[in-house]
Design a protein around this motif. Structure first.
Motif, PDB file in Angstrom:
ATOM      1  N   UNK A 141      47.396  45.217  45.310  1.00  0.00           N
ATOM      2  CA  UNK A 141      47.526  46.681  45.210  1.00  0.00           C
ATOM      3  C   UNK A 141      47.562  47.122  43.738  1.00  0.00           C
ATOM      4  N   UNK A 142      48.204  46.312  42.894  1.00  0.00           N
ATOM      5  CA  UNK A 142      48.260  46.661  41.464  1.00  0.00           C
ATOM      6  C   UNK A 142      46.861  46.526  40.839  1.00  0.00           C
ATOM      7  N   UNK A 143      46.110  45.525  41.289  1.00  0.00           N
ATOM      8  CA  UNK A 143      44.731  45.380  40.798  1.00  0.00           C
ATOM      9  C   UNK A 143      43.890  46.563  41.258  1.00  0.00           C
ATOM     10  N   UNK A 144      44.127  47.000  42.476  1.00  0.00           N
ATOM     11  CA  UNK A 144      43.400  48.157  43.022  1.00  0.00           C
ATOM     12  C   UNK A 144      43.677  49.404  42.168  1.00  0.00           C
ATOM     13  N   UNK A 151      34.060  49.400  37.456  1.00  0.00           N
ATOM     14  CA  UNK A 151      33.438  48.243  38.099  1.00  0.00           C
ATOM     15  C   UNK A 151      34.310  46.990  37.922  1.00  0.00           C
ATOM     16  N   UNK A 152      34.853  46.841  36.704  1.00  0.00           N
ATOM     17  CA  UNK A 152      35.684  45.676  36.398  1.00  0.00           C
ATOM     18  C   UNK A 152      37.057  46.143  35.929  1.00  0.00           C
ATOM     19  N   UNK A 153      37.954  45.201  35.677  1.00  0.00           N
ATOM     20  CA  UNK A 153      39.345  45.600  35.438  1.00  0.00           C
ATOM     21  C   UNK A 153      39.534  46.510  34.227  1.00  0.00           C
ATOM     22  N   UNK A 179      43.843  38.222  55.375  1.00  0.00           N
ATOM     23  CA  UNK A 179      44.223  39.072  54.247  1.00  0.00           C
ATOM     24  C   UNK A 179      43.071  40.027  53.964  1.00  0.00           C
ATOM     25  N   UNK A 180      43.325  41.330  54.099  1.00  0.00           N
ATOM     26  CA  UNK A 180      42.219  42.245  53.782  1.00  0.00           C
ATOM     27  C   UNK A 180      42.440  42.824  52.387  1.00  0.00           C
ATOM     28  N   UNK A 181      41.360  42.850  51.643  1.00  0.00           N
ATOM     29  CA  UNK A 181      41.442  43.338  50.270  1.00  0.00           C
ATOM     30  C   UNK A 181      41.470  44.854  50.260  1.00  0.00           C
ATOM     31  N   UNK A 182      42.257  45.456  49.348  1.00  0.00           N
ATOM     32  CA  UNK A 182      42.205  46.908  49.196  1.00  0.00           C
ATOM     33  C   UNK A 182      40.776  47.329  48.807  1.00  0.00           C
ATOM     34  N   UNK A 183      40.418  48.588  49.108  1.00  0.00           N
ATOM     35  CA  UNK A 183      39.015  49.029  48.991  1.00  0.00           C
ATOM     36  C   UNK A 183      38.391  48.759  47.622  1.00  0.00           C
ATOM     37  N   UNK A 184      39.119  49.090  46.544  1.00  0.00           N
ATOM     38  CA  UNK A 184      38.502  48.932  45.216  1.00  0.00           C
ATOM     39  C   UNK A 184      38.466  47.470  44.795  1.00  0.00           C
ATOM     40  N   UNK A 185      39.427  46.699  45.265  1.00  0.00           N
ATOM     41  CA  UNK A 185      39.397  45.254  45.005  1.00  0.00           C
ATOM     42  C   UNK A 185      38.199  44.647  45.732  1.00  0.00           C
TER      43      UNK A 185
END
Ligand code: GSH
Length: 215
Positions: A141-144, A151-153, A179-185
């Protein structure tokens, strides 16, 4: 220049380096090491890395260990402006996510990957696994949040922040924990898969590690 990388390709720490070596289009020799008991216990290996861990990179007479130090070395020694900046603040943004990936995301990932996938079913502590899983979801979630509409971090360009955090995604998605990834991840993960080095190394078969607590 003669670059040699020591390490088993099923180690995500080794994979980060292999991915960057490919990304930088460098010629290198890869020596598979670390899958057999005692591989890292030899006198010869102890001279390369007294910590007896892989990856280890040798570049002519130079020896470098600790995966993130190897990444920094390769970026500085062989990378262009994509990988380097003179701006200390910008550099700190990249390094912040590298450090976070190793000290915050990795322990959460390891709690799931070792605790669940590498531990035989009868020995699993599912309470601890669930805790680590929640922690992984928190990290994702924090990465999202960080990705926003980038596009990248850190921008529209791949950096070492993406290499160090992105390496865990394939395994998290592939182990049978739904495990489902958040949309932007998820969008970021799709971008990473466009790099041949990510596909080749980060997405390589890891089934030999299932239920295997050794090494
Ligand atoms: N912090 C180190 C961790 C290195 C590490 O734990 N490597 C593991 C593989 S992922 C290893 O060498 N295992 C083989 C052994 O302990 O003999 C790094 O990032 O390079």
């Amino acid at each position: 220049m003669a670059i040699t990388l020591y390490g088993r390709h099923t180690s995500y720490n080794v994979q980060k380096v292999l991915w960057l070596l490919d990304q930088l289009e460098l010629d290198y020799q890869h020596i598979e090491l670390g899958s057999n008991p005692g591989d890292t216990e030899t006198e010869e290996f102890g001279r390369l890395n007294p910590m007896r861990k892989v990856p280890v990179l040798c570049d002519d007479e130079k020896t470098i260990w600790e995966s993130n130090s190897i990444l920094r070395y390769l970026a500085r020694q062989y990378g262009d402006d994509q990988w380097n900046t003179d701006d200390a603040y910008h550099q700190s943004l990249v390094e912040r996510w590298m450090d976070w990936s190793q000290t915050r995301f990795e322990p959460a990932f390891v709690g799931v990957f070792w605790g669940y996938y590498r531990t035989p079913e009868t020995l699993r502590n599912m309470e601890a696994v669930t805790k680590s899983l929640d922690d992984c979801l928190y990290c994702l979630a924090r990465l999202d949040d960080q990705l926003g509409d980038q596009k990248f971090l850190l921008s529209s360009i791949l950096s070492l922040a993406d290499v160090t955090a992105g390496i865990f995604l394939y395994r998290l998605v592939e182990i049978d924990l739904d495990i489902s990834l958040p949309a932007r991840v998820m969008l970021w993960y799709q971008e990473l898969q466009k790099f041949p080095g990510y596909k080749r190394w980060a997405m390589s078969d890891f089934s030999s590690l299932q239920g295997r607590l050794a090494y």
